[in-house]
Motif scaffolding. Structure first.
Motif, PDB file in Angstrom:
ATOM      1  N   ALA A 114       0.700  -1.241  -0.028  1.00  0.00           N
ATOM      2  CA  ALA A 114       0.185   0.085  -0.228  1.00  0.00           C
ATOM      3  C   ALA A 114       0.743   1.368  -0.147  1.00  0.00           C
ATOM      4  N   SER A 115       2.108   1.189   0.182  1.00  0.00           N
ATOM      5  CA  SER A 115       3.030   2.339   0.158  1.00  0.00           C
ATOM      6  C   SER A 115       4.280   2.002  -0.537  1.00  0.00           C
ATOM      7  N   ALA A 116       5.319   3.077  -0.800  1.00  0.00           N
ATOM      8  CA  ALA A 116       6.468   3.046  -1.511  1.00  0.00           C
ATOM      9  C   ALA A 116       7.286   1.767  -0.720  1.00  0.00           C
ATOM     10  N   PRO A 117       7.412   1.969   0.491  1.00  0.00           N
ATOM     11  CA  PRO A 117       8.425   1.149   1.202  1.00  0.00           C
ATOM     12  C   PRO A 117       7.645  -0.334   1.246  1.00  0.00           C
ATOM     13  N   GLU A 118       6.525  -0.529   1.097  1.00  0.00           N
ATOM     14  CA  GLU A 118       5.696  -1.665   0.974  1.00  0.00           C
ATOM     15  C   GLU A 118       5.972  -2.310  -0.396  1.00  0.00           C
ATOM     16  N   ARG A 119       5.827  -1.523  -1.323  1.00  0.00           N
ATOM     17  CA  ARG A 119       6.412  -2.166  -2.738  1.00  0.00           C
ATOM     18  C   ARG A 119       7.721  -2.578  -2.993  1.00  0.00           C
ATOM     19  N   LEU A 120       8.463  -1.817  -2.379  1.00  0.00           N
ATOM     20  CA  LEU A 120       9.971  -2.211  -2.500  1.00  0.00           C
ATOM     21  C   LEU A 120      10.339  -3.336  -1.738  1.00  0.00           C
ATOM     22  N   LEU A 121       9.850  -3.792  -0.482  1.00  0.00           N
ATOM     23  CA  LEU A 121       9.906  -4.885   0.153  1.00  0.00           C
ATOM     24  C   LEU A 121       9.116  -6.115  -0.446  1.00  0.00           C
ATOM     25  N   ALA A 122       7.873  -5.864  -0.997  1.00  0.00           N
ATOM     26  CA  ALA A 122       7.269  -6.834  -1.712  1.00  0.00           C
ATOM     27  C   ALA A 122       8.058  -7.322  -3.014  1.00  0.00           C
ATOM     28  N   GLY A 123       8.686  -6.365  -3.732  1.00  0.00           N
ATOM     29  CA  GLY A 123       9.420  -6.675  -4.985  1.00  0.00           C
ATOM     30  C   GLY A 123      10.654  -7.556  -4.552  1.00  0.00           C
ATOM     31  N   ALA A 124      11.325  -7.191  -3.178  1.00  0.00           N
ATOM     32  CA  ALA A 124      12.423  -7.891  -2.656  1.00  0.00           C
ATOM     33  C   ALA A 124      11.988  -9.204  -2.514  1.00  0.00           C
ATOM     34  N   LEU A 125      10.975  -9.404  -1.729  1.00  0.00           N
ATOM     35  CA  LEU A 125      10.403 -10.748  -1.209  1.00  0.00           C
ATOM     36  C   LEU A 125      10.078 -11.827  -2.385  1.00  0.00           C
ATOM     37  N   ARG A 126       9.704 -11.142  -3.631  1.00  0.00           N
ATOM     38  CA  ARG A 126       9.390 -12.102  -4.914  1.00  0.00           C
ATOM     39  C   ARG A 126      10.884 -12.489  -5.365  1.00  0.00           C
ATOM     40  N   ARG A 127      11.884 -11.900  -5.068  1.00  0.00           N
ATOM     41  CA  ARG A 127      13.165 -12.452  -5.227  1.00  0.00           C
ATOM     42  C   ARG A 127      14.011 -12.661  -4.327  1.00  0.00           C
ATOM     43  N   PRO A 128      13.806 -13.274  -3.399  1.00  0.00           N
ATOM     44  CA  PRO A 128      14.618 -13.375  -2.207  1.00  0.00           C
ATOM     45  C   PRO A 128      16.097 -13.618  -2.488  1.00  0.00           C
ATOM     46  N   GLY A 129      16.428 -14.413  -3.380  1.00  0.00           N
ATOM     47  CA  GLY A 129      17.992 -14.680  -3.749  1.00  0.00           C
ATOM     48  C   GLY A 129      18.508 -13.031  -3.958  1.00  0.00           C
ATOM     49  N   ALA A 130      18.131 -12.672  -5.103  1.00  0.00           N
ATOM     50  CA  ALA A 130      18.480 -11.386  -5.533  1.00  0.00           C
ATOM     51  C   ALA A 130      18.471 -10.353  -4.591  1.00  0.00           C
ATOM     52  N   ALA A 131      17.367 -10.047  -3.829  1.00  0.00           N
ATOM     53  CA  ALA A 131      17.428  -9.304  -2.719  1.00  0.00           C
ATOM     54  C   ALA A 131      18.251  -9.421  -1.608  1.00  0.00           C
ATOM     55  N   ALA A 132      18.655 -10.866  -1.131  1.00  0.00           N
ATOM     56  CA  ALA A 132      19.638 -11.255  -0.282  1.00  0.00           C
ATOM     57  C   ALA A 132      21.056 -10.495  -0.768  1.00  0.00           C
ATOM     58  N   LEU A 133      21.208 -10.855  -1.939  1.00  0.00           N
ATOM     59  CA  LEU A 133      22.590 -10.389  -2.579  1.00  0.00           C
ATOM     60  C   LEU A 133      22.568  -8.594  -2.676  1.00  0.00           C
ATOM     61  N   LEU A 134      21.528  -8.178  -2.916  1.00  0.00           N
ATOM     62  CA  LEU A 134      21.511  -6.753  -3.091  1.00  0.00           C
ATOM     63  C   LEU A 134      21.686  -6.209  -1.538  1.00  0.00           C
ATOM     64  N   GLY A 135      21.187  -6.693  -0.778  1.00  0.00           N
ATOM     65  CA  GLY A 135      21.173  -6.191   0.459  1.00  0.00           C
ATOM     66  C   GLY A 135      22.733  -6.645   1.027  1.00  0.00           C
TER      67      GLY A 135
END
Length: 156
Positions: A114-135
């Motif tokens: 429902a918000s920009a931070p939630e959209r960012l997190l939801a996108g990261a959760l769709r690709r957890p491997g890539a999100a972990a590497l980016l993190g």
């Protein structure tokens, strides 16, 4: 572990407390026994890296679990004194303080963001491997910049 926010937070909270312990041992060796500063150099860097990882996970949980300001601020502040992340992890686990869910609210099949931070997190959760590497990459860059800036207290 990335798919379970409760286990992920417990892991980083414990790792942050362990890194504090190692840093304090290094400080005792450097400042009390005056035997070596190697522990501070090694464990200080390790603690800094784990601290940044804890902050990143705490921010993700703040957004996902919709913690109130008080809970989110406590999550971040708990990393400052030694070992308080362990207390906070157990405190927030209680439902009256927000609870730690075994599933991401914004994950697959969860609530729509429902918000920009939630959209960012939801996108990261769709690709957890890539999100972990980016993190890890973001943490490494912040860590490198902080090392380049130097210690928080002038030498001498």
């Amino acid at each position: 572990m990335l798919s379970n926010p409760r286990r992920l937070f417990r892991f980083v909270a414990t790792a942050e407390a362990i890194s504090w312990t190692l840093l304090i041992i290094g400080m005792v060796l450097k400042y009390v026994t005056r035997t070596t500063d190697l522990g501070v150099r090694i464990f200080g860097g390790l603690h800094g890296f784990v601290f940044l990882a804890y902050v990143l996970v705490a921010l993700a949980l703040w957004v996902d679990h919709r913690w109130p300001l008080r809970t989110g601020a406590l999550a971040l502040l708990s990393a400052l004194p030694p070992w308080v992340t362990l207390w906070f992890e157990r405190w927030v686990e209680q439902p009256r303080h927000g609870g730690l869910q075994p599933r991401w609210r914004l994950g697959e099949g969860g609530k729509p963001p429902a918000s920009a931070p939630e959209r960012l997190l939801a996108g990261a959760l769709r690709r957890p491997g890539a999100a972990a590497l980016l993190g890890v990459a973001v943490i490494a860059v912040v860590f490198a910049v902080l090392l380049w800036l130097g210690p928080p207290v002038p030498k001498g």
